[in-house]
Write a protein that holds these residues in place. Structure first.
Motif, PDB file in Angstrom:
ATOM      1  N   PRO A  94      24.004   8.262 -48.081  1.00 47.95           N
ATOM      2  CA  PRO A  94      23.075   7.678 -47.392  1.00 47.95           C
ATOM      3  C   PRO A  94      22.992   7.250 -45.950  1.00 47.95           C
ATOM      4  N   GLU A  95      23.148   7.257 -44.907  1.00 47.26           N
ATOM      5  CA  GLU A  95      23.161   7.180 -43.852  1.00 47.26           C
ATOM      6  C   GLU A  95      21.901   8.275 -43.732  1.00 47.26           C
ATOM      7  N   PHE A  96      21.352   9.313 -43.884  1.00 48.30           N
ATOM      8  CA  PHE A  96      20.584  10.098 -44.215  1.00 48.30           C
ATOM      9  C   PHE A  96      19.783  10.828 -44.900  1.00 48.30           C
ATOM     10  N   VAL A  97      19.667   9.991 -46.142  1.00 44.28           N
ATOM     11  CA  VAL A  97      18.949  10.941 -47.158  1.00 44.28           C
ATOM     12  C   VAL A  97      17.452   9.152 -47.326  1.00 44.28           C
TER      13      VAL A  97
ATOM     14  N   ALA B 150      26.124   0.390 -49.926  1.00 49.72           N
ATOM     15  CA  ALA B 150      24.756  -0.679 -50.128  1.00 49.72           C
ATOM     16  C   ALA B 150      24.493  -1.395 -49.713  1.00 49.72           C
ATOM     17  N   GLU B 151      24.430  -1.558 -48.303  1.00 51.28           N
ATOM     18  CA  GLU B 151      23.905  -1.902 -46.902  1.00 51.28           C
ATOM     19  C   GLU B 151      23.089  -0.922 -46.775  1.00 51.28           C
ATOM     20  N   THR B 152      23.753   0.201 -46.330  1.00 46.77           N
ATOM     21  CA  THR B 152      22.724   1.403 -45.437  1.00 46.77           C
ATOM     22  C   THR B 152      21.870   2.006 -46.569  1.00 46.77           C
ATOM     23  N   LEU B 153      21.538   1.473 -47.515  1.00 50.03           N
ATOM     24  CA  LEU B 153      20.182   1.929 -48.874  1.00 50.03           C
ATOM     25  C   LEU B 153      19.515   0.900 -48.713  1.00 50.03           C
ATOM     26  N   ALA B 154      20.267  -0.075 -48.373  1.00 48.11           N
ATOM     27  CA  ALA B 154      19.247  -1.055 -49.178  1.00 48.11           C
ATOM     28  C   ALA B 154      18.592  -0.890 -47.293  1.00 48.11           C
ATOM     29  N   LEU B 155      18.999  -0.323 -46.008  1.00 41.70           N
ATOM     30  CA  LEU B 155      17.829  -0.134 -44.969  1.00 41.70           C
ATOM     31  C   LEU B 155      17.302   0.652 -45.091  1.00 41.70           C
ATOM     32  N   VAL B 156      18.129   1.804 -46.181  1.00 45.81           N
ATOM     33  CA  VAL B 156      17.000   2.361 -46.072  1.00 45.81           C
ATOM     34  C   VAL B 156      15.694   2.690 -46.648  1.00 45.81           C
ATOM     35  N   THR B 157      16.026   1.926 -47.207  1.00 49.69           N
ATOM     36  CA  THR B 157      15.020   1.421 -48.061  1.00 49.69           C
ATOM     37  C   THR B 157      13.929   0.868 -47.401  1.00 49.69           C
ATOM     38  N   THR B 158      14.073  -0.484 -46.538  1.00 43.83           N
ATOM     39  CA  THR B 158      13.130  -1.023 -45.494  1.00 43.83           C
ATOM     40  C   THR B 158      12.205   0.179 -44.980  1.00 43.83           C
TER      41      THR B 158
ATOM     42  N   TRP C 179      36.215   8.986 -40.915  1.00 43.53           N
ATOM     43  CA  TRP C 179      37.202   8.434 -41.331  1.00 43.53           C
ATOM     44  C   TRP C 179      36.531   8.492 -43.171  1.00 43.53           C
ATOM     45  N   LYS C 180      35.712   8.378 -42.650  1.00 46.45           N
ATOM     46  CA  LYS C 180      34.948   8.576 -44.357  1.00 46.45           C
ATOM     47  C   LYS C 180      34.711   9.962 -44.748  1.00 46.45           C
ATOM     48  N   LYS C 181      35.285  10.839 -44.187  1.00 43.34           N
ATOM     49  CA  LYS C 181      34.160  12.087 -44.683  1.00 43.34           C
ATOM     50  C   LYS C 181      36.227  12.197 -45.742  1.00 43.34           C
ATOM     51  N   THR C 182      35.313  12.552 -47.010  1.00 48.02           N
ATOM     52  CA  THR C 182      36.127  13.612 -47.965  1.00 48.02           C
ATOM     53  C   THR C 182      35.485  13.853 -49.272  1.00 48.02           C
ATOM     54  N   GLY C 183      36.010  13.821 -50.090  1.00 47.27           N
ATOM     55  CA  GLY C 183      35.181  14.504 -51.073  1.00 47.27           C
ATOM     56  C   GLY C 183      34.139  13.587 -52.136  1.00 47.27           C
ATOM     57  N   LYS C 184      33.740  12.379 -51.168  1.00 48.11           N
ATOM     58  CA  LYS C 184      32.664  12.003 -51.269  1.00 48.11           C
ATOM     59  C   LYS C 184      31.582  12.055 -50.094  1.00 48.11           C
ATOM     60  N   ALA C 185      31.105  12.943 -49.595  1.00 44.56           N
ATOM     61  CA  ALA C 185      30.459  13.141 -48.327  1.00 44.56           C
ATOM     62  C   ALA C 185      29.465  13.067 -49.013  1.00 44.56           C
ATOM     63  N   VAL C 186      29.216  13.458 -49.970  1.00 42.61           N
ATOM     64  CA  VAL C 186      27.977  13.511 -50.624  1.00 42.61           C
ATOM     65  C   VAL C 186      28.214  12.691 -52.583  1.00 42.61           C
TER      66      VAL C 186
END
Length: 770
Positions: free
Chosen positions: A504-507, A546-554, A626-633
């Motif tokens: 999300p942060e980099f997409v 969700a908020e990150t994706l909204a910010l990327v979209t704008t 903290w967020k690094k788990t198997g859900k990184a992607v």
């Protein structure tokens, strides 16, 4: 009607003054203030001891033509201090006439006469996160203000399980607060606890994150030795598989000299190593034989030691290691052998959706490598693995990780990659002994762009560029390589590529919109990496995915003045040229390499440069860990289900995704609100002269459904008439007004409130004096 043309304002203000019984006169004055909605009443009283007065000011604050609050202030003159407090008389005033008496002044003074339009429930400084050590008591405490009573509460764990009392857990709630207490906290207690508070007017919710922390697990791998010299050696290892519930703060490196006789003796070579690599420069002797081990530590404590390294013998003379020219191999998949036939498999380095990665060493040459073991049970998974191996054969460049071998058998598929021991670039930057400036950042960006320029020339798009995939070749130099092409794809002319994966942060925005992607999608990710590299902050990071994706979209971002105070305008323009919402407007890698900022970094290097602050970068990395788990992607199918919307007033948690059990618990709160009527303020006895006006008031609260109120005089119903009026407000205030009192009005007055669950009653005695 008032002068503004609105409804007449009528209210009764009662002031109690303690005076001597010899009353001469009472005069009530009304003084107009400058403010149109403020009135002042002064009650003056004189007797043989002198004159005293009390003034009450009533201020009515209005918003959208609604009264929000009423404040009554009583001030007494200094002369009042000489008057006896045992004798009290009431001074009354109304806008309509001066002889209205009130039998219950406390209600009028203490109870707001207007309804509040605020939220039904409002939390008061609620905690966002609570941390507790394993085995200790955890307490989640939330205070709140409710616009009405009764109040019902429940707690829900991770939006699925209703929290109830048990051997280790207790739940306590009142009309102003709710608590969950967990004794002997365990790691499995970690999670999100949401309190839902409801009254008859509505509800609110707040989520508290509980972290049960412990010392971390030992580092997952033994230290790997490289760059051996006469008196120094470089160690590399893998972080712990479990961080203890809180971020790993660093590592302790221990060394022991190998001795044939005598006990083992470990000494500390480094006590605060921030990275998973360390260059041991002191304490080692030529021809000495040593073993190493590592401990991880966090805020809760220090882990047990890792496995010991293999015994290493220092060389007799320092050898200058010259960097050999890159040699590239075109790999053919070996279907006759297993990877274990040629390589020894050591500790696990990582895992993902594809499978697992292990450190390996060649049995003949000792060359270290990283083996990517695919989860290839189905034909589809095997095809994807072959496609990645074929793609890596097209990516022969010094700035890209290289494929060394590949194996396929009926039981597994393995791709052997070069082992890069320098660690992640961002982890390297925050090291205490590492210089971080704008020119060095430009050099890193140049290498990333050179590598991606080559990738794009092969018409391949990476689609997962992020800090974790930019690694240092070694622990001393500044060379970097791009790794992990597991999500890369080759573009085909006339065949749009739509993908459903990314971080999300980099997409890029087109990925979120499920629109065709291109080479420019990688350029967006490079722009985000550059932004973080220079500032330590992420341009589009929100409070959740969700908020990150909204910010990327704008595609809207800002250069924070504090974070970019030491950054040149050319660097900001460089970033802005990459972070364009329309991918056709972004620079290509070749154009980015020719940008004035990139072209001038060598010139900048010759003039004094200021070191960039590392504090924000450290915080950024701590959050990533903290967020690094198997859900990184994250799959974009999951992203599509996350629609960003602001929290409701008084709530800081999401309003969807409850389990059926949680939904039923929330719905049951309405049933818990049902209660019989209760009197919070009761009637008071009164003695008034003939002809005065009686106003009896009481407050019925905590009852639901809304009760029916009846007034009685000497146990007989009171009927409304020209002299008698009754009122029942939504906030529970009930009143009986009797004008022009007569002796027959004397008696016991009662207010009876009843609903389906029961009834309540309060009473007072009235004496009408002749």
């Amino acid at each position: 009607m008032d002068k503004d043309g609105g409804k007449p304002k009528t209210f009764v203000s009662t002031f109690c003054l303690a005076l001597q019984p010899q009353t001469r006169s009472v005069r009530v004055e009304k003084q107009k203030e400058n403010e149109p909605d403020a009135t002042k009443r002064t009650c003056m009283r004189n007797n043989t001891l002198g004159v005293s007065s009390a003034t009450a000011t009533k201020e009515i604050l209005r918003r959208n033509n609604h009264e929000l609050h009423t404040e009554v202030t009583v001030k007494a003159s200094p002369k009042n201090t000489q008057i006896s407090s045992t004798s009290k008389e009431r001074c009354q005033h109304s806008e309509e006439k001066d002889n209205v008496s009130t039998a219950d002044s406390d209600i009028d003074l203490l109870t707001p006469v207007s309804s509040c339009k605020g939220p039904p429930v409002e939390f008061v400084d609620p905690p966002e996160q609570v941390e507790v050590r394993v085995g200790k008591q955890a307490r989640l405490h939330c205070e709140f203000r409710s616009s009405s009573v009764p109040v019902a509460c429940c707690w829900i764990y991770n939006k699925t399980k209703v929290v109830v009392g048990g051997p280790r857990m207790s739940v306590r709630s009142s009309e102003t607060q709710s608590d969950v207490e967990i004794s002997q906290a365990r790691p499995e207690d970690t999670g999100s606890y949401t309190v839902v508070v409801r009254n008859v007017k509505g509800s609110a919710q707040h989520t508290v994150s509980l972290g049960v922390i412990d010392q971390p697990a030992p580092p997952a791998s033994q230290p790997v030795i490289s760059q051996l010299s006469t008196e120094s050696v470089v160690l590399s290892w893998t972080g712990p598989s479990y961080d203890g519930g809180t971020a790993v703060l660093g590592y302790k490196v221990e060394v022991r000299q190998e001795e044939q006789d005598g006990p083992e003796s470990w000494t500390e070579a480094a006590s605060r190593c921030k990275n998973t690599t360390f260059h041991v420069r002191s304490g080692l002797e030529p021809l000495g034989r040593y073993r190493f081990r590592v401990r991880a530590y966090n805020s809760a404590g220090v882990s047990d030691p890792s496995k010991e390294s293999e015994c290493v013998e220092m060389v007799t003379k320092k050898e200058e290691k010259q960097e050999a020219s890159e040699s590239f191999i075109t790999v053919t998949i070996d279907t006759k052998h297993e990877a274990k036939d040629h390589y020894d498999v050591h500790e696990k380095l990582g895992a993902g959706k594809f499978g697992q990665v292990f450190r390996m060493s060649h049995k003949d040459t000792g060359q270290e490598a990283a083996g990517k073991f695919y989860r290839a049970r189905s034909a589809k998974e095997r095809t994807a693995a072959r496609r990645e191996i074929e793609l890596m054969n097209k990516l022969h460049h010094p700035k890209l990780v290289q494929c060394l071998a590949a194996y396929e058998t009926s039981s597994e598929m393995v791709m052997v990659m070069e082992y890069i021991a320098g660690g992640e670039l961002f982890e390297r930057i925050v090291g205490e002994d590492f210089e971080h400036t704008e020119p060095t950042s430009a050099r890193y960006m140049q290498q990333i762009l050179e590598g991606m320029q080559y990738v794009h020339k092969q018409n391949i798009v990476h689609l997962d560029l992020k800090p974790e995939n930019i690694v240092c070749v070694d622990t001393t130099g500044t060379r970097v390589k791009i790794i992990d092409f597991g999500l890369a794809s080759e573009l085909e002319e006339g065949k749009p590529l739509l993908v459903m994966h990314g971080t999300p942060e980099f997409v890029a925005p087109e990925v979120i919109g499920f629109e065709p992607v291109g080479l420019e999608s990688d350029v967006w990710s490079i722009g985000v990496i550059c932004f973080i590299l220079l500032s330590g902050e992420s341009p589009f990071q929100g409070n959740n995915d969700a908020e990150t994706l909204a910010l990327v979209t704008t595609a809207q971002f800002e250069f924070d003045e504090e974070s970019f105070e030491d950054i040149s305008d050319e660097a900001k323009d460089f970033i802005s040229s990459l972070l364009k919402k329309d991918r056709r407007c972004r620079l290509s890698c070749a154009e980015a390499l020719a940008h004035p900022w990139m072209a001038s970094f060598s010139v900048m290097e010759r003039r004094p440069t200021k070191s960039l602050k590392k504090g924000k970068m450290k915080r950024f990395l701590a959050k990533r860990k903290w967020k690094k788990t198997g859900k990184a992607v994250l799959a974009l199918q999951r992203m599509a289900n996350l629609s960003y919307r602001p929290d409701s007033p008084g709530s800081s948690s999401e309003e969807s995704g409850w389990s059926q059990e949680a939904e039923e618990a929330i719905q049951s709160l309405d049933e818990q609100l049902h209660s019989e009527p209760r009197f919070q303020q009761a009637l008071k006895d009164a003695s008034l002269p003939k002809g005065a006006t009686l106003r009896l008031t009481c407050l019925v609260s905590g009852s639901y459904p809304q009760p029916e109120v009846k007034w009685l005089q000497d146990e007989k119903p009171v009927s409304a008439s020209g002299r008698v009026t009754t009122e029942q407000r939504e906030d529970g205030l009930c009143s009986l007004v009797v004008a022009d009192l007569q002796p027959s009005d004397s008696g016991v007055y009662a207010c009876r409130a009843s609903n389906a669950l029961g009834e309540g009653m309060c009473s007072a005695k009235l004496k009408v004096e002749l």
